[in-house]
Design a protein around this motif. Sequence first.
Motif, PDB file in Angstrom:
ATOM      1  N   ASN A 161       0.730  -1.316   0.293  1.00 13.81           N
ATOM      2  CA  ASN A 161      -0.182  -0.381  -0.031  1.00 13.81           C
ATOM      3  C   ASN A 161       1.428   1.284  -0.325  1.00 13.81           C
ATOM      4  N   PHE A 162       1.848   1.047   0.522  1.00 11.60           N
ATOM      5  CA  PHE A 162       3.019   2.861   1.038  1.00 11.60           C
ATOM      6  C   PHE A 162       3.695   2.880  -0.732  1.00 11.60           C
ATOM      7  N   TYR A 163       3.946   1.403  -1.366  1.00 15.32           N
ATOM      8  CA  TYR A 163       4.963   2.081  -1.848  1.00 15.32           C
ATOM      9  C   TYR A 163       3.978   1.835  -3.473  1.00 15.32           C
ATOM     10  N   LEU A 164       1.943   1.448  -3.830  1.00 11.88           N
ATOM     11  CA  LEU A 164       1.100   2.118  -4.465  1.00 11.88           C
ATOM     12  C   LEU A 164       1.168   3.386  -4.838  1.00 11.88           C
ATOM     13  N   GLY A 165       0.729   3.910  -3.310  1.00 10.78           N
ATOM     14  CA  GLY A 165       0.083   5.167  -2.674  1.00 10.78           C
ATOM     15  C   GLY A 165       0.875   6.512  -3.021  1.00 10.78           C
ATOM     16  N   SER A 166       2.586   6.005  -2.597  1.00  9.59           N
ATOM     17  CA  SER A 166       3.001   6.453  -3.103  1.00  9.59           C
ATOM     18  C   SER A 166       4.053   7.314  -3.764  1.00  9.59           C
ATOM     19  N   TYR A 167       4.829   5.604  -4.736  1.00  4.66           N
ATOM     20  CA  TYR A 167       4.574   5.925  -6.437  1.00  4.66           C
ATOM     21  C   TYR A 167       4.101   5.912  -7.423  1.00  4.66           C
ATOM     22  N   VAL A 168       3.160   4.585  -7.227  1.00  8.46           N
ATOM     23  CA  VAL A 168       2.372   4.514  -8.324  1.00  8.46           C
ATOM     24  C   VAL A 168       1.291   4.633  -8.758  1.00  8.46           C
ATOM     25  N   ILE A 169       0.079   5.322  -7.175  1.00 10.72           N
ATOM     26  CA  ILE A 169      -1.297   5.493  -8.135  1.00 10.72           C
ATOM     27  C   ILE A 169      -1.195   7.458  -7.882  1.00 10.72           C
ATOM     28  N   PRO A 170       0.447   7.727  -7.838  1.00  7.90           N
ATOM     29  CA  PRO A 170       0.006   9.277  -8.182  1.00  7.90           C
ATOM     30  C   PRO A 170       0.111   9.778  -9.677  1.00  7.90           C
ATOM     31  N   LYS A 171       1.072   9.077 -10.483  1.00  5.88           N
ATOM     32  CA  LYS A 171       1.065   9.073 -11.802  1.00  5.88           C
ATOM     33  C   LYS A 171      -0.074   8.837 -12.281  1.00  5.88           C
ATOM     34  N   GLY A 172      -0.883   7.712 -12.276  1.00  2.00           N
ATOM     35  CA  GLY A 172      -2.147   7.228 -12.665  1.00  2.00           C
ATOM     36  C   GLY A 172      -3.392   7.776 -12.261  1.00  2.00           C
ATOM     37  N   THR A 173      -2.967   8.721 -11.174  1.00  2.00           N
ATOM     38  CA  THR A 173      -4.310   9.517 -10.923  1.00  2.00           C
ATOM     39  C   THR A 173      -4.324  11.078 -11.635  1.00  2.00           C
ATOM     40  N   VAL A 174      -3.001  11.862 -12.168  1.00  2.00           N
ATOM     41  CA  VAL A 174      -2.719  12.489 -12.625  1.00  2.00           C
ATOM     42  C   VAL A 174      -3.814  12.093 -14.491  1.00  2.00           C
ATOM     43  N   VAL A 175      -3.137  10.813 -14.815  1.00  2.00           N
ATOM     44  CA  VAL A 175      -4.129  11.014 -16.180  1.00  2.00           C
ATOM     45  C   VAL A 175      -5.193  10.457 -16.143  1.00  2.00           C
ATOM     46  N   ARG A 176      -6.037   9.632 -14.599  1.00  2.00           N
ATOM     47  CA  ARG A 176      -7.642   9.955 -14.244  1.00  2.00           C
ATOM     48  C   ARG A 176      -8.400  11.468 -14.102  1.00  2.00           C
ATOM     49  N   LEU A 285       1.752  28.485  -9.129  1.00  2.00           N
ATOM     50  CA  LEU A 285       1.026  29.380  -9.549  1.00  2.00           C
ATOM     51  C   LEU A 285      -1.198  29.290  -9.200  1.00  2.00           C
ATOM     52  N   VAL A 286      -1.138  27.736 -10.485  1.00  2.00           N
ATOM     53  CA  VAL A 286      -2.311  27.110  -9.929  1.00  2.00           C
ATOM     54  C   VAL A 286      -2.569  26.139  -9.035  1.00  2.00           C
ATOM     55  N   PHE A 287      -3.341  26.651  -8.403  1.00  5.72           N
ATOM     56  CA  PHE A 287      -3.246  25.187  -7.022  1.00  5.72           C
ATOM     57  C   PHE A 287      -5.295  24.222  -7.384  1.00  5.72           C
ATOM     58  N   SER A 288      -5.505  23.538  -7.884  1.00  2.00           N
ATOM     59  CA  SER A 288      -6.533  22.644  -8.534  1.00  2.00           C
ATOM     60  C   SER A 288      -6.784  21.537  -7.075  1.00  2.00           C
ATOM     61  N   LYS A 289      -7.864  21.514  -7.042  1.00  2.00           N
ATOM     62  CA  LYS A 289      -8.705  20.024  -5.910  1.00  2.00           C
ATOM     63  C   LYS A 289      -7.722  19.149  -5.913  1.00  2.00           C
ATOM     64  N   GLY A 290      -7.277  18.425  -5.388  1.00  2.00           N
ATOM     65  CA  GLY A 290      -6.879  17.559  -5.195  1.00  2.00           C
ATOM     66  C   GLY A 290      -5.194  17.373  -5.749  1.00  2.00           C
TER      67      GLY A 290
END
Length: 407
Positions: A161-176, A285-290
């Motif tokens: 969970n730590f590895y996925l939440g810290s390194y893998v999922i953030p990159k996928g969240t950008v795509v989502r 300069l720009v902050f978005s939700k999430g």
Amino acid sequence: MLKKLLKRIRTLWMKLLILLHPFMRWVRGLPWHKLAWMKHLNVFRHVKRMDWYIIKKFIGTYIYSILLIISISIVFDVNENLAKFTNFHAPLRAIVFDYYANFVPYFANLFSPLFVFIAVIFFTSKLAGNSEIIAMLACGMSFKRLLRPYFISAAIIAILNFYLGSYVIPKGTVVRHDFESLYKNNKKNTSASNIQLMVDHGVVAYISQYDDTRKTGYGFALYKFENKKMVSQMNASVIQYDTISDSRYHWKARNYKIRTLKGMREQIKSGGEIDTLIQMEPMDLVFSKGQQETFTSPELLRYISKQQERGSSNVVQYEVEYHKRIASSFASFILTIIGVSLSSRKRKGGMGLYLGIGLALSFTYILLQTISATFAINAGTPPMLAAWMPNILYTFIAYFCYRQAPN
């Protein structure tokens, strides 16, 4: 035919033994009594057959519960968003690989404490119902020893969970998020106004209007101070970030004017366009939700450090996100202790009561995470304390359940 094949295999085997004969003699000649310390390198020497049995049950039930609940979630999500996908003409490939391929890991990791609790309650109640735990304890095994395979399983899940939440999922969240902005009409915040930012020690930047889609700012000013006195000022009507540059912080200023103050003298330089280095980026300069969910943990640390050096106070949600990723991983151990303590006794009521308690406790844990994060952002609670508050409260519950379980 079969006889020839067996003869051929026997010949090959004899040739292999002849080739390995010198190696086997060398191995037999090794001083094995002097190499006995090497057995301590085997980390699985204390994991017995009973431990492997429980580990397989734990991990298997955990994966099964994830697949079951996430499948139901996908069905509901498709039913809710099908009209949007159709209206915005989302291609099937993007729906599957850009949205749902990143939707599943994100929510599986988010609700991992729930899945851990359900898995422990489900299969431990079944073991207790079949009198398997009674047999283990009757053989002289202590309740503390019984927890060893549970902790090993919880450690595997926590690391994953730590590895996925810290390194893998953030990159996928950008795509989502990019998919949602295109095909679900969840528009990102792409503009900002009246931005004032300390970009370096004694250097302050100001932008009247900023458009993130074009990476362009309007009404730009840059002030440099030494010993609380302004020594230079740069104004530009337009400033644009150089996205094709090999290095960071490259900006192009148009219609610029630079004033340099030296005592009572003033030097003015102006021009149509100039390339300059300013230690700020569009993401500052720009902050978005999430937005904090799209950073890996090392990126979060760098961003928090950079913003704190600039004197920015808009980093609380980033600090909460960083500490929450670590705290959520440790939740696997706490909820495992509670689950085993509640379901290790054989009762007539079956597992229904414990499954309900498990669901209630898991949802309460997730609710506490959200509430504590809100307190940190809006009420000034320290981010680290806010992220760890659910774990601290549930540690007391786990200790109480652990002390009552052997009785």
